[in-house]
Design a protein around this motif. Structure first.
Motif, PDB file in Angstrom:
ATOM      1  N   ALA A 253      -0.958   2.807  13.968  1.00  0.00           N
ATOM      2  CA  ALA A 253      -2.116   3.564  13.227  1.00  0.00           C
ATOM      3  C   ALA A 253      -1.312   4.232  12.039  1.00  0.00           C
ATOM      4  O   ALA A 253      -1.770   4.424  11.020  1.00  0.00           O
ATOM      5  CB  ALA A 253      -2.342   4.878  14.043  1.00  0.00           C
ATOM      6  N   THR A 254       0.133   4.557  12.008  1.00  0.00           N
ATOM      7  CA  THR A 254       0.688   5.204  10.767  1.00  0.00           C
ATOM      8  C   THR A 254       0.863   3.933   9.698  1.00  0.00           C
ATOM      9  O   THR A 254       0.447   4.449   8.361  1.00  0.00           O
ATOM     10  CB  THR A 254       2.163   5.378  11.337  1.00  0.00           C
ATOM     11  N   LEU A 255       0.792   2.961  10.010  1.00  0.00           N
ATOM     12  CA  LEU A 255       0.641   1.675   8.799  1.00  0.00           C
ATOM     13  C   LEU A 255      -0.515   1.671   8.123  1.00  0.00           C
ATOM     14  O   LEU A 255      -0.480   1.515   7.116  1.00  0.00           O
ATOM     15  CB  LEU A 255       1.256   0.458   9.637  1.00  0.00           C
ATOM     16  N   VAL A 256      -1.614   1.687   9.045  1.00  0.00           N
ATOM     17  CA  VAL A 256      -2.692   1.858   8.559  1.00  0.00           C
ATOM     18  C   VAL A 256      -3.179   2.917   7.593  1.00  0.00           C
ATOM     19  O   VAL A 256      -3.545   2.819   6.398  1.00  0.00           O
ATOM     20  CB  VAL A 256      -4.166   1.571   9.576  1.00  0.00           C
ATOM     21  N   ALA A 257      -2.590   4.290   8.057  1.00  0.00           N
ATOM     22  CA  ALA A 257      -2.705   5.247   7.176  1.00  0.00           C
ATOM     23  C   ALA A 257      -2.021   5.393   6.009  1.00  0.00           C
ATOM     24  O   ALA A 257      -2.339   5.731   4.831  1.00  0.00           O
ATOM     25  CB  ALA A 257      -2.412   6.519   8.100  1.00  0.00           C
ATOM     26  N   LEU A 258      -0.969   4.742   5.959  1.00  0.00           N
ATOM     27  CA  LEU A 258       0.128   4.603   4.697  1.00  0.00           C
ATOM     28  C   LEU A 258      -0.577   3.677   3.922  1.00  0.00           C
ATOM     29  O   LEU A 258      -0.383   3.790   2.541  1.00  0.00           O
ATOM     30  CB  LEU A 258       1.481   4.021   5.343  1.00  0.00           C
ATOM     31  N   CYS A 259      -1.291   2.597   4.425  1.00  0.00           N
ATOM     32  CA  CYS A 259      -1.903   1.487   3.405  1.00  0.00           C
ATOM     33  C   CYS A 259      -3.119   2.210   2.536  1.00  0.00           C
ATOM     34  O   CYS A 259      -3.572   1.477   1.361  1.00  0.00           O
ATOM     35  CB  CYS A 259      -2.382   0.317   4.437  1.00  0.00           C
ATOM     36  N   VAL A 260      -3.723   3.269   3.041  1.00  0.00           N
ATOM     37  CA  VAL A 260      -5.011   3.852   2.517  1.00  0.00           C
ATOM     38  C   VAL A 260      -4.792   4.249   1.143  1.00  0.00           C
ATOM     39  O   VAL A 260      -5.314   3.808   0.025  1.00  0.00           O
ATOM     40  CB  VAL A 260      -5.591   4.749   3.236  1.00  0.00           C
ATOM     41  N   PRO A 261      -3.548   5.136   0.910  1.00  0.00           N
ATOM     42  CA  PRO A 261      -3.368   5.804  -0.462  1.00  0.00           C
ATOM     43  C   PRO A 261      -2.815   4.394  -1.583  1.00  0.00           C
ATOM     44  O   PRO A 261      -3.066   4.291  -2.561  1.00  0.00           O
ATOM     45  CB  PRO A 261      -2.123   6.592  -0.600  1.00  0.00           C
ATOM     46  N   LEU A 262      -2.439   3.552  -1.087  1.00  0.00           N
ATOM     47  CA  LEU A 262      -1.846   2.396  -1.707  1.00  0.00           C
ATOM     48  C   LEU A 262      -2.947   1.622  -2.392  1.00  0.00           C
ATOM     49  O   LEU A 262      -3.022   0.932  -3.085  1.00  0.00           O
ATOM     50  CB  LEU A 262      -0.856   1.507  -0.847  1.00  0.00           C
ATOM     51  N   VAL A 263      -4.184   1.600  -1.762  1.00  0.00           N
ATOM     52  CA  VAL A 263      -5.401   1.030  -2.000  1.00  0.00           C
ATOM     53  C   VAL A 263      -5.741   1.575  -3.546  1.00  0.00           C
ATOM     54  O   VAL A 263      -6.304   0.789  -4.392  1.00  0.00           O
ATOM     55  CB  VAL A 263      -6.795   1.096  -1.279  1.00  0.00           C
ATOM     56  N   ARG A 264      -5.583   2.898  -3.695  1.00  0.00           N
ATOM     57  CA  ARG A 264      -5.677   3.261  -4.895  1.00  0.00           C
ATOM     58  C   ARG A 264      -4.951   2.894  -6.060  1.00  0.00           C
ATOM     59  O   ARG A 264      -5.377   2.862  -7.401  1.00  0.00           O
ATOM     60  CB  ARG A 264      -5.555   5.050  -4.924  1.00  0.00           C
ATOM     61  N   LEU A 265      -3.622   2.479  -5.798  1.00  0.00           N
ATOM     62  CA  LEU A 265      -2.951   1.909  -6.745  1.00  0.00           C
ATOM     63  C   LEU A 265      -3.508   0.528  -7.226  1.00  0.00           C
ATOM     64  O   LEU A 265      -3.675   0.301  -8.481  1.00  0.00           O
ATOM     65  CB  LEU A 265      -1.510   1.710  -6.313  1.00  0.00           C
ATOM     66  N   HIS A 266      -3.809  -0.299  -6.153  1.00  0.00           N
ATOM     67  CA  HIS A 266      -4.737  -1.708  -6.399  1.00  0.00           C
ATOM     68  C   HIS A 266      -4.906  -2.149  -5.040  1.00  0.00           C
ATOM     69  O   HIS A 266      -4.100  -1.894  -4.099  1.00  0.00           O
ATOM     70  CB  HIS A 266      -3.436  -2.572  -6.943  1.00  0.00           C
ATOM     71  N   VAL A 267      -5.847  -2.757  -4.931  1.00  0.00           N
ATOM     72  CA  VAL A 267      -6.446  -3.012  -3.555  1.00  0.00           C
ATOM     73  C   VAL A 267      -5.631  -4.045  -3.102  1.00  0.00           C
ATOM     74  O   VAL A 267      -5.602  -4.401  -1.785  1.00  0.00           O
ATOM     75  CB  VAL A 267      -8.104  -3.613  -3.888  1.00  0.00           C
ATOM     76  N   LEU A 268      -4.914  -5.063  -3.625  1.00  0.00           N
ATOM     77  CA  LEU A 268      -4.042  -5.999  -3.179  1.00  0.00           C
ATOM     78  C   LEU A 268      -2.568  -5.486  -2.723  1.00  0.00           C
ATOM     79  O   LEU A 268      -1.916  -6.419  -2.412  1.00  0.00           O
ATOM     80  CB  LEU A 268      -3.881  -7.179  -4.213  1.00  0.00           C
ATOM     81  N   VAL A 269      -2.246  -4.379  -3.519  1.00  0.00           N
ATOM     82  CA  VAL A 269      -1.044  -3.898  -2.998  1.00  0.00           C
ATOM     83  C   VAL A 269      -0.646  -3.741  -1.537  1.00  0.00           C
ATOM     84  O   VAL A 269       0.454  -4.175  -1.129  1.00  0.00           O
ATOM     85  CB  VAL A 269      -0.735  -2.628  -4.044  1.00  0.00           C
ATOM     86  N   PRO A 270      -1.497  -3.007  -1.010  1.00  0.00           N
ATOM     87  CA  PRO A 270      -1.094  -2.946   0.541  1.00  0.00           C
ATOM     88  C   PRO A 270      -1.086  -4.364   1.319  1.00  0.00           C
ATOM     89  O   PRO A 270      -0.317  -4.518   2.074  1.00  0.00           O
ATOM     90  CB  PRO A 270      -2.156  -2.199   1.342  1.00  0.00           C
ATOM     91  N   VAL A 271      -1.987  -5.193   0.839  1.00  0.00           N
ATOM     92  CA  VAL A 271      -1.941  -6.608   1.529  1.00  0.00           C
ATOM     93  C   VAL A 271      -0.776  -7.439   1.276  1.00  0.00           C
ATOM     94  O   VAL A 271      -0.310  -7.966   2.268  1.00  0.00           O
ATOM     95  CB  VAL A 271      -3.411  -7.326   0.739  1.00  0.00           C
ATOM     96  N   ALA A 272      -0.295  -7.319  -0.243  1.00  0.00           N
ATOM     97  CA  ALA A 272       0.628  -8.096  -0.448  1.00  0.00           C
ATOM     98  C   ALA A 272       2.097  -7.393   0.101  1.00  0.00           C
ATOM     99  O   ALA A 272       2.863  -8.361   0.720  1.00  0.00           O
ATOM    100  CB  ALA A 272       1.071  -8.155  -1.858  1.00  0.00           C
ATOM    101  N   LEU A 273       2.082  -6.181   0.248  1.00  0.00           N
ATOM    102  CA  LEU A 273       3.241  -5.534   0.829  1.00  0.00           C
ATOM    103  C   LEU A 273       3.395  -5.697   2.316  1.00  0.00           C
ATOM    104  O   LEU A 273       4.355  -6.083   2.708  1.00  0.00           O
ATOM    105  CB  LEU A 273       3.172  -3.762   0.727  1.00  0.00           C
ATOM    106  N   VAL A 274       2.226  -5.497   3.122  1.00  0.00           N
ATOM    107  CA  VAL A 274       2.268  -5.691   4.550  1.00  0.00           C
ATOM    108  C   VAL A 274       2.697  -7.341   4.581  1.00  0.00           C
ATOM    109  O   VAL A 274       3.386  -7.927   5.599  1.00  0.00           O
ATOM    110  CB  VAL A 274       0.739  -5.511   5.059  1.00  0.00           C
ATOM    111  N   ALA A 275       2.144  -8.234   4.004  1.00  0.00           N
ATOM    112  CA  ALA A 275       2.296  -9.853   3.862  1.00  0.00           C
ATOM    113  C   ALA A 275       3.736 -10.006   3.959  1.00  0.00           C
ATOM    114  O   ALA A 275       4.423 -10.789   4.626  1.00  0.00           O
ATOM    115  CB  ALA A 275       1.419 -10.398   3.179  1.00  0.00           C
ATOM    116  N   ALA A 276       4.490  -9.244   3.014  1.00  0.00           N
ATOM    117  CA  ALA A 276       5.729  -9.413   2.763  1.00  0.00           C
ATOM    118  C   ALA A 276       6.718  -9.037   3.973  1.00  0.00           C
ATOM    119  O   ALA A 276       7.871  -9.376   4.164  1.00  0.00           O
ATOM    120  CB  ALA A 276       5.907  -8.864   1.424  1.00  0.00           C
ATOM    121  N   CYS A 277       5.995  -7.993   4.563  1.00  0.00           N
ATOM    122  CA  CYS A 277       6.977  -7.645   5.563  1.00  0.00           C
ATOM    123  C   CYS A 277       6.484  -8.101   6.987  1.00  0.00           C
ATOM    124  O   CYS A 277       7.171  -8.254   7.993  1.00  0.00           O
ATOM    125  CB  CYS A 277       6.326  -5.911   5.778  1.00  0.00           C
TER     126      CYS A 277
END
Length: 648
Positions: A190-214
């Protein structure tokens, strides 16, 4: 759940091994494993809930609050930085919090940080409360489970011994760990999902790429925990070796032998070798798993750095506030930390689940001796006696039977001595008579009914016993005697019965020498009075006499007694066994000749049967053993005046 099956075991005869194999493969494939996980998860959760529901609920709620605090703190940090930046005209302003004064954001941030700090000790305290209560609760459940096992087979099964070791060392806290790590895993997601929400404002692919790299790091973390946990499970036999080698070196019972024979160094080497072998195996495994995990961590760290660089470029080009830099940089770093934690929690759960099947098997093990649907009360009095009818028996794991078609009749009120070489089945007959085991073939009848038809507890109330390896209870002398019949202790302490039992066992003089008589603490474990081997045996013999029973079983009853005390018991032997069926096992022929009958055993069968005089006249195996093996006892015995009525 691949670790549920106990590695290294080959026995297919034990119930434990069969149960273990069924639990891991019976349902088949992934679906079966998921079913097992859910079942074991319910077991662990139920145990934790029954142990301390309030503390467990508090722990879960605190863990959820702690998980939610991370994204809240990052959002507040962004607003604090933005509020500070608004005091600088060159700064890029904006954001939803511009109407809130700086002091308000600082106060909110401070309160959030303080709350997070405050929650941690409360969470740890709740977990400690649940853990303590869970260990106590599970230990109580284990005791109750053990009380359902009325025989000895389970305690002598090495597979079941491994289960007991796992339960005592790991599984008792598994309920708490399943709840704690399971809750942490869910809240971390749940924390991970919540952290990804503000990253969408930076760019929609940022949270996707970051999670994929992790994700590779998550997989490596899981593999590390899961693989090392499975290896710990497999090392349970080595853990038992470690525990035994340690206990021998620090135990009071073995202290004399260890020092006299200089065994300390030997057991220390065995301990060191077992420790080095198990730890070395784990070390090699961990070092093999570490490089791939480091590579995955490097990839995830590079992704976090890239996100931070992109956020810095966005702010520098006027497309974000200074607070955004704090938010996005902190969020990307928190995503990496959260994924790492999630890998640990998810990887730890299989290790917990690996030990839960042992707990499940121990707690839910059925009674080891079959019980009759409508058990009969023990006969009072015994009328026709005890009959071994073509009895066969072999211990689990041994190919050769101990008893092979033994037939024997014990008449009511008769004393019968069992003699024969080691391994001939004497003690096995005693264990079967006490129904610590059931025959593998044939029957044991009491007044014409199979022993299995009787209520076991009621049957054993008619049996008094002194084992060769009798227990030394390091409590009071009264306890040592009264444990033969708890009624003598429970009913306000029937001291007259205890003293009478001591008198019959030749222990009256011992009680007179003890500073507080029956109330003297004996044994050094709790600072009591140490006794000699013969004194301990007198108390054990008194314990056998304390029970008002119809059948008295004495396995080497005078092995540690001096000749005079032994003779005193022999002199009163007829009186001590009057009205009782007595079974004696002894290597002392001076003891044997006191019995009404002597039964000679060899290879699990009766080869001779009669009185001492009859067997000596027959010039068979008994006469040969008496002359060759009992000469040292005979010399001592003939020097004493034996009542003529007791010579046979």
């Amino acid at each position: 759940m691949g670790a549920d099956r106990k590695p290294g075991t080959t026995s297919t005869k034990s119930t434990t091994s069969t149960t273990s194999t069924t639990s891991t493969t019976g349902a088949g494939g992934i679906r079966g494993r998921l079913v097992d996980i859910l079942r074991l998860g319910r077991l662990a959760t139920a145990l934790a809930w029954r142990a301390s529901p309030k503390a467990l609920l508090g722990t879960v709620l605190l863990l959820c609050a702690q998980a939610a605090s991370t994204p809240v703190q990052l959002l507040l940090a962004r607003e604090v930085v933005n509020a500070v930046a608004r005091t600088t005209p060159a700064a890029h302003l904006g954001g939803p919090g511009s109407a809130v004064p700086l002091a308000g954001w600082i106060a909110a941030m401070a309160a959030t940080l303080a709350l997070g700090t405050l929650l941690e000790p409360f969470s740890r305290t709740c977990q400690s409360l649940v853990g303590d209560r869970l260990v106590g609760f599970v230990t109580g459940e284990l005791v109750r489970a053990a009380n359902r096992w009325q025989g000895l087979a389970r305690f002598e099964d090495p597979d079941f011994a491994d289960d007991l070791e796992r339960v005592s060392s790991q599984a008792a806290r598994s309920g708490l760990e399943v709840m704690a790590y399971g809750t942490r895993a869910v809240t971390t997601v749940a924390t991970l999902v919540a952290l990804c929400v503000p990253l969408v404002r930076l760019h929609v692919l940022v949270p996707v790429a970051l999670v994929a790299a992790c994700v590779p790091l998550l997989a490596r973390q899981f593999d590390f925990q899961n693989t090392t946990g499975s290896r710990l499970y497999a090392l349970t036999p080595q853990a038992r070796t470690l525990r035994y080698s340690r206990d021998v070196m620090v135990s009071t019972a073995e202290a004399g032998d260890v020092r006299l024979f200089g065994l300390g160094g030997y057991f220390r080497r065995r301990y060191d070798e077992a420790f080095a072998g198990s730890v070395g195996d784990l070390d090699r495994l961990r070092w093999r798993l570490t490089p791939p995990m480091c590579l995955s961590a490097g990839l995830a760290g590079t992704a976090v750095g890239a996100v931070f660089g992109y956020a810095t470029w966005q702010v520098a080009t006027g497309r974000g506030s200074v607070g955004d830099l704090v938010l996005y940089g902190g969020t990307s770093a928190a995503v990496l930390s959260t994924v790492t934690s999630l890998g640990f929690y998810l990887g730890f759960l299989p290790m917990v689940f690996a030990f839960l099947p042992s707990l499940d098997r121990v707690l839910n093990a059925p009674p080891d001796l079959p019980e009759a649907p409508d058990p009969l009360p023990a006969p009072r009095p015994i009328r026709t006696g005890i009959v071994f009818e073509d009895v066969h028996f072999g211990y689990p794991g041994r190919d050769e039977p101990v008893l092979a078609g033994l037939s024997l009749h014990l008449a009511p009120g008769e004393s019968c001595a069992l003699v024969g070489p080691n391994g001939s089945g004497k003690t096995t007959i005693v264990k079967l008579l006490l129904r610590l085991y059931d025959p593998t073939a044939g029957r044991i009848l009491l007044d014409g009914r199979d022993l299995r038809d009787y209520d076991l507890a009621d049957l054993r109330r008619e049996l008094g016993v002194l084992f060769q390896d009798f227990v030394r209870y390091e409590f009071t002398a009264a306890d040592n005697i009264g444990f033969g019949d708890l009624a003598a202790l429970d009913q306000g302490g029937d001291r007259a019965r205890l003293l009478a039992a001591a008198e019959r066992a030749g222990a009256a003089d011992l009680l007179e020498r003890l500073p507080d008589g029956l109330d003297t603490e004996v044994g050094v474990r709790f600072g009591g009075r140490e006794l000699s081997g013969g004194e301990w045996q007198k108390l054990a013999l008194a314990r056998a006499f304390a029970r008002d029973c119809q059948v008295l079983v004495l396995d080497e009853p005078t092995a540690s007694l001096d000749t005079r005390t032994e003779y005193g018991i022999f002199e009163r032997f007829a009186q001590l066994t009057k009205g009782r069926t007595a079974v004696l096992v002894s290597h002392r022929f001076s003891t044997v000749r006191m019995a009404d009958r002597i039964v000679v055993l060899a290879a699990g069968r009766v080869i001779e049967d009669g009185t001492h005089a009859e067997l000596m006249a027959a010039e068979g195996e008994y006469a040969r053993m008496y002359r060759t093996q009992a000469a040292q006892y005979l010399d001592d015995f003939e020097d004493l005046e034996v009542p003529s009525g007791e010579r046979r």
